[in-house]
Every structure is written in C-alpha cells, then in structure tokens.
Design a protein around this motif. Sequence first.
Motif, short mmCIF file in Angstrom:
data_model
loop_
_atom_site.label_atom_id
_atom_site.label_comp_id
_atom_site.label_asym_id
_atom_site.label_seq_id
_atom_site.Cartn_x
_atom_site.Cartn_y
_atom_site.Cartn_z
N MET A 159 42.19 29.30 54.82
CA MET A 159 41.06 30.22 54.75
C MET A 159 39.74 29.48 54.95
N MET A 197 36.29 31.34 55.88
CA MET A 197 36.43 32.79 55.69
C MET A 197 35.24 33.34 54.92
N HIS A 252 33.44 37.93 51.03
CA HIS A 252 34.08 39.17 50.55
C HIS A 252 35.58 39.15 50.82
N LYS A 253 35.99 38.45 51.89
CA LYS A 253 37.42 38.32 52.17
C LYS A 253 38.07 37.32 51.21
N ARG A 293 38.91 39.08 48.10
CA ARG A 293 40.11 39.90 48.22
C ARG A 293 41.39 39.08 48.18
N ARG A 294 41.29 37.82 48.61
CA ARG A 294 42.47 36.94 48.53
C ARG A 294 42.72 36.42 47.11
N ALA A 304 35.62 45.81 44.80
CA ALA A 304 36.81 45.77 45.66
C ALA A 304 38.07 46.18 44.90
#
Length: 239
Positions: free
Chosen positions: A65, A68, A71-72, A75-76, A103
């Motif tokens: 990642m 990345m 915000h992603k 989520r991970r 989220a």
Amino acid sequence: MLEVTDLHVNYGPVRAVHGVSFTAEAGSITLVLGANGAGKTTSLRAVAGFHKPASGSVTFDGKTMTGMAAHKVVRRGMVLVPEGRKIFFPLSIEENLRIGGYAAPRGGLDAGIEEVYEKFPILGERRNSQAGLLSGGEQQMLAFGRALMSKPKLMLMDEPSMGLAPTMVEKVLSSVRTMADAGIGILMVEQNADAGLRIADSVVVVNRGETVWTGTASEARGNKAIVHAMLGEAALDDA
Ligand SMILES: Nc1ncnc2c1ncn2[C@@H]1O[C@H](COP(=O)(O)OP(=O)(O)OP(=O)(O)O)[C@@H](O)[C@H]1O
Ligand SMILES: [Mg+2]
C-alpha cells in the motif's frame, strides 16, 4: 502486519526521511524514538497516506500500500492519531466521534460510539459537551476514540502524551496498553522515552532520517545507555 522498508520521503529538496524501516504486529506496541527532527512524524504520515514516499515500500497484511491515499489506508484498517490531537473544538464529543466513523458500515456508527464510551467512560459522561472544554488528557482519549471509530487493526500514534501532566501521561499510556491487549497493533512515537519503554514491546530508534536501531523493549530497558547515546541528552531521565 505492517512492514515498512527503506522509506524515503522528501519535502522538495529536503530529504526528511532516507532509510526508515520498521514493523508492527497485532496486539503489540512498537515504540518509535528519535530526537527532534529525526523524521518520526514524516514517517508516520507517509505510512498513513498523507505524504507520498519517494521510495521504499509499505506492506500491510501482506498487501502493498505504498503511496495509497489516506482515506483508503483507513479502509484497510490503519489509522493515524495525529500529533497535537486535532480535535474539532467547537463540536461536541459525540460529533467528533461521528466524524471518525464516516467510513463505518451503515448502522454500525451508534454501536461504535457506545463501544468508545465503554472504553473511555469520561467521554460518554460528557458526550454533548464541547470538545474544546476537555482537558488535554481527555482530548487525547477523544482522539483515540475517534480513531477507534474506523475499527482499526493498527493505530499510528504521534506523541500521545505531549503536553500532559505526569499522572495524565500514565493514564493515556495505560489506555494505549489496554488497546494493544485487546488485539490492536500500535506504532507509537513518544518523546517520553522512559514512560514509553514501560508499556512497549519493541523499539525502533530513528536518527537523522534513518532507522539506526531496532530491538525488544526489554533489550532497550536493559541497555539504556545505548538508547540514550542514540537519542542525545535528556532523552531518558534515569539513564
Ligand atoms: N513541511 C515541511 N517542509 C520542509 N521540511 C520539513 C517539513 N516538515 C518537516 N520537515 C523537516 O523534515 C525533518 C523531519 O521532520 P519530522 O517532523 O518528521 O521530525 P520528528 O522526528 O517528528 O520531530 P519532532 O520530534 O520535533 O516531532 C526535519 O528536518 C524537519 O525540519
Ligand atoms: Mg514529530
């Protein structure tokens, strides 16, 4: 769980981080030590997706990642508790928590808030108060609670005890230990090396943008002279 290898981060011509490596595990506290300007905040922010690394790799749960967006990353399952807490002062405690849960799965928000109140009862008691009226230690707990709203597997914490009175430092760090014991991985930058070493499992020392030492916290506790030498004066009060 998290593996960061040979991270490089630049601010224009400034080579802030050039060779930082560390790992973090579920249920465990990794303490990041280093003098002012060593590159601790930059490293955490790059891992969390707030700076693009120039090179190096970030692997989380076996997946790459690197670079990345934040915000992603959330989520991970990885979330940053930023330096200075960054609480929204005019909003209530509960509103701050709702922001952290943006989220969260539909319907999971209220349950998540109740879980935070169970962990930090003071937040529940004052749920409708303005966050700006909380003490520094309570604000730090709110910052933890807001991060917990995203149901993280790993929390990156930047100087959670900064500016707190000694009794509050102990309270805040013991709540960090409790979160780790519940299974969350913690990667924590802490200026108060002695207090950090009391709760940590492993240690990473960063100096001038590079990882210079890694080991277990008990090795570091047993070898404070070496850690002290790497950090400079005043890093450990009883070394
Ligand atoms: N926005 C920026 N622009 C240019 N240089 C920066 C910026 N932010 C940090 N730096 C530089 O990058 C280096 C690393 O800074 P960083 O804030 O990551 O250190 P730190 O280890 O967190 O320090 P501290 O203990 O003071 O929090 C320092 O030399 C700093 O001056
Ligand atoms: Mg910093």
